[in-house]
Design a protein around this motif. Structure first.
Motif, mmCIF file in Angstrom:
data_model
loop_
_atom_site.group_PDB
_atom_site.id
_atom_site.type_symbol
_atom_site.label_atom_id
_atom_site.label_comp_id
_atom_site.label_asym_id
_atom_site.label_seq_id
_atom_site.Cartn_x
_atom_site.Cartn_y
_atom_site.Cartn_z
ATOM 1 N N ASP A 1 -9.947 -8.364 10.313
ATOM 2 C CA ASP A 1 -10.179 -8.706 11.916
ATOM 3 C C ASP A 1 -10.496 -8.218 13.065
ATOM 4 O O ASP A 1 -10.592 -8.717 14.505
ATOM 5 C CB ASP A 1 -8.732 -9.696 12.327
ATOM 6 N N ALA A 2 -11.299 -6.715 12.371
ATOM 7 C CA ALA A 2 -12.108 -5.944 13.228
ATOM 8 C C ALA A 2 -10.538 -5.188 14.690
ATOM 9 O O ALA A 2 -10.910 -4.877 15.529
ATOM 10 C CB ALA A 2 -13.088 -6.250 14.147
ATOM 11 N N THR A 3 -9.205 -5.838 14.790
ATOM 12 C CA THR A 3 -8.196 -5.305 15.487
ATOM 13 C C THR A 3 -8.280 -3.811 15.441
ATOM 14 O O THR A 3 -8.569 -3.303 14.038
ATOM 15 C CB THR A 3 -7.047 -5.461 14.904
ATOM 16 N N PRO A 4 -8.785 -3.051 16.274
ATOM 17 C CA PRO A 4 -9.135 -1.781 16.439
ATOM 18 C C PRO A 4 -6.981 -1.042 16.109
ATOM 19 O O PRO A 4 -6.222 -1.714 16.232
ATOM 20 C CB PRO A 4 -8.628 -1.187 18.454
ATOM 21 N N LEU A 5 -6.492 0.001 15.525
ATOM 22 C CA LEU A 5 -6.047 0.316 14.799
ATOM 23 C C LEU A 5 -5.657 1.827 15.502
ATOM 24 O O LEU A 5 -6.264 2.425 15.420
ATOM 25 C CB LEU A 5 -6.174 0.574 13.445
ATOM 26 N N ALA B 1 -1.576 0.936 11.546
ATOM 27 C CA ALA B 1 -2.346 0.528 10.317
ATOM 28 C C ALA B 1 -1.920 1.417 9.016
ATOM 29 O O ALA B 1 -0.808 2.086 8.841
ATOM 30 C CB ALA B 1 -3.508 1.875 10.540
ATOM 31 N N ILE B 2 -2.386 0.096 8.098
ATOM 32 C CA ILE B 2 -2.101 0.362 6.704
ATOM 33 C C ILE B 2 -3.030 0.560 5.421
ATOM 34 O O ILE B 2 -4.461 0.459 5.973
ATOM 35 C CB ILE B 2 -1.222 -0.834 5.971
ATOM 36 N N ASP B 3 -2.998 2.227 5.173
ATOM 37 C CA ASP B 3 -4.183 2.825 4.666
ATOM 38 C C ASP B 3 -4.249 2.321 3.641
ATOM 39 O O ASP B 3 -3.036 1.719 2.470
ATOM 40 C CB ASP B 3 -3.653 4.021 4.725
ATOM 41 N N LEU B 4 -5.463 1.632 2.411
ATOM 42 C CA LEU B 4 -5.622 0.486 1.807
ATOM 43 C C LEU B 4 -6.176 1.691 0.520
ATOM 44 O O LEU B 4 -6.726 1.088 -0.055
ATOM 45 C CB LEU B 4 -6.787 -0.424 1.511
ATOM 46 N N GLY B 5 -6.723 3.040 0.963
ATOM 47 C CA GLY B 5 -6.604 4.188 -0.251
ATOM 48 C C GLY B 5 -8.717 3.734 0.069
ATOM 49 O O GLY B 5 -9.440 2.966 0.186
ATOM 50 N N PRO C 1 -11.264 2.189 4.007
ATOM 51 C CA PRO C 1 -10.295 0.747 4.768
ATOM 52 C C PRO C 1 -9.073 0.709 5.069
ATOM 53 O O PRO C 1 -8.262 1.748 3.856
ATOM 54 C CB PRO C 1 -10.590 -0.185 3.491
ATOM 55 N N ARG C 2 -8.428 0.564 6.147
ATOM 56 C CA ARG C 2 -7.074 0.530 6.594
ATOM 57 C C ARG C 2 -7.406 -0.615 7.603
ATOM 58 O O ARG C 2 -8.074 -1.872 7.645
ATOM 59 C CB ARG C 2 -7.007 1.192 7.343
ATOM 60 N N ALA C 3 -5.745 -1.688 7.578
ATOM 61 C CA ALA C 3 -5.835 -3.137 7.908
ATOM 62 C C ALA C 3 -4.683 -2.937 8.970
ATOM 63 O O ALA C 3 -3.482 -2.302 9.108
ATOM 64 C CB ALA C 3 -5.682 -4.064 6.833
ATOM 65 N N CYS C 4 -4.211 -3.845 10.004
ATOM 66 C CA CYS C 4 -2.702 -3.931 9.975
ATOM 67 C C CYS C 4 -2.155 -4.804 9.888
ATOM 68 O O CYS C 4 -2.521 -5.308 8.888
ATOM 69 C CB CYS C 4 -3.645 -5.398 11.498
ATOM 70 N N LEU D 1 2.526 -3.148 -4.785
ATOM 71 C CA LEU D 1 2.666 -4.421 -4.412
ATOM 72 C C LEU D 1 3.725 -4.519 -3.080
ATOM 73 O O LEU D 1 3.220 -5.020 -2.014
ATOM 74 C CB LEU D 1 2.054 -5.337 -5.238
ATOM 75 N N VAL D 2 4.957 -4.792 -4.147
ATOM 76 C CA VAL D 2 5.719 -5.094 -3.481
ATOM 77 C C VAL D 2 6.191 -3.726 -1.978
ATOM 78 O O VAL D 2 6.355 -4.101 -1.362
ATOM 79 C CB VAL D 2 7.537 -4.489 -4.120
ATOM 80 N N ARG D 3 6.231 -2.260 -2.285
ATOM 81 C CA ARG D 3 5.658 -1.199 -1.406
ATOM 82 C C ARG D 3 4.935 -1.744 -0.354
ATOM 83 O O ARG D 3 5.323 -1.491 1.104
ATOM 84 C CB ARG D 3 5.561 -0.379 -1.653
ATOM 85 N N LEU D 4 3.484 -2.227 -0.777
ATOM 86 C CA LEU D 4 2.949 -2.921 0.655
ATOM 87 C C LEU D 4 3.320 -3.681 1.053
ATOM 88 O O LEU D 4 3.616 -4.016 2.134
ATOM 89 C CB LEU D 4 1.385 -3.562 0.064
ATOM 90 N N VAL D 5 3.463 -5.309 0.511
ATOM 91 C CA VAL D 5 4.084 -6.480 1.164
ATOM 92 C C VAL D 5 5.457 -5.963 1.921
ATOM 93 O O VAL D 5 5.269 -5.698 3.806
ATOM 94 C CB VAL D 5 5.178 -7.200 0.639
ATOM 95 N N ARG D 6 6.187 -5.151 1.469
ATOM 96 C CA ARG D 6 7.536 -4.403 2.551
ATOM 97 C C ARG D 6 6.721 -3.540 3.657
ATOM 98 O O ARG D 6 7.009 -3.953 4.930
ATOM 99 C CB ARG D 6 8.679 -3.187 1.508
#
Ligand SMILES: [Zn+2]
Ligand SMILES: [Zn+2]
Length: 102
Positions: A30-34, A39-43, A55-58, A93-98
Motif C-alpha cells: 500500500d506504499a506506506t512510508p516505512l 517495516a517487516i523485511d521480506l528478504g 521488498p519490505r512491508a508494513c 511463517l509462524v514467526r512472520l505472523v507473530r
C-alpha cells in the motif's frame, strides 16, 4: 529462510512498483512510508531481468497475507500437521505472523 517465506506470499511484480517500494522505503502493498521499526523485511528478491530488490512491508498489510500463507501451507504440509517446529517453512511463517502482530 526468509526467501522461502516470501515465495509463499503474493508479492506484487517488481515492474509495477515505485523506486521507494523496490528499495524497501515504502510498503510493497500500500506504499506506506516505512521506518526500520515499522517495516517487516521480506528478504532480497531477484526480478526477471536479474536486478535485485528489497521488498519490505508494513504490519497491517503483512498480517493477513502471512496468516493466509500459513493456513495454505499448514493444510498441505504433513510435517506441519505433525509438528510445525520441525518444518522450516511453517516455523518461518509462524514467526512472520507473530512479527506482524506486534
Ligand atoms: Zn502496507
Ligand atoms: Zn510445513
Amino acid at each position: 529462510m526468509s526467501t522461502a517465506v516470501v515465495d509463499l506470499l503474493p508479492l506484487p511484480p517488481r515492474d509495477g512498483l515505485t523506486e521507494e517500494q523496490a528499495r524497501g522505503a515504502a510498503c510493497i502493498w500500500d506504499a506506506t512510508p516505512l521506518t526500520t521499526t515499522t517495516a517487516i523485511d521480506l528478504g532480497e528478491q531477484q526480478a526477471a531481468d536479474g536486478t535485485h530488490w528489497f521488498p519490505r512491508a508494513c504490519r497491517p498489510c503483512t498480517l493477513p497475507r502471512a496468516m493466509q500463507a500459513l493456513q495454505l501451507h499448514s493444510g498441505a504440509c504433513e510435517q506441519c500437521v505433525d509438528d510445525y517446529t520441525q518444518c522450516p517453512t511453517g516455523l518461518a511463517l509462524v514467526r512472520l505472523v507473530r512479527e506482524a502482530r506486534r
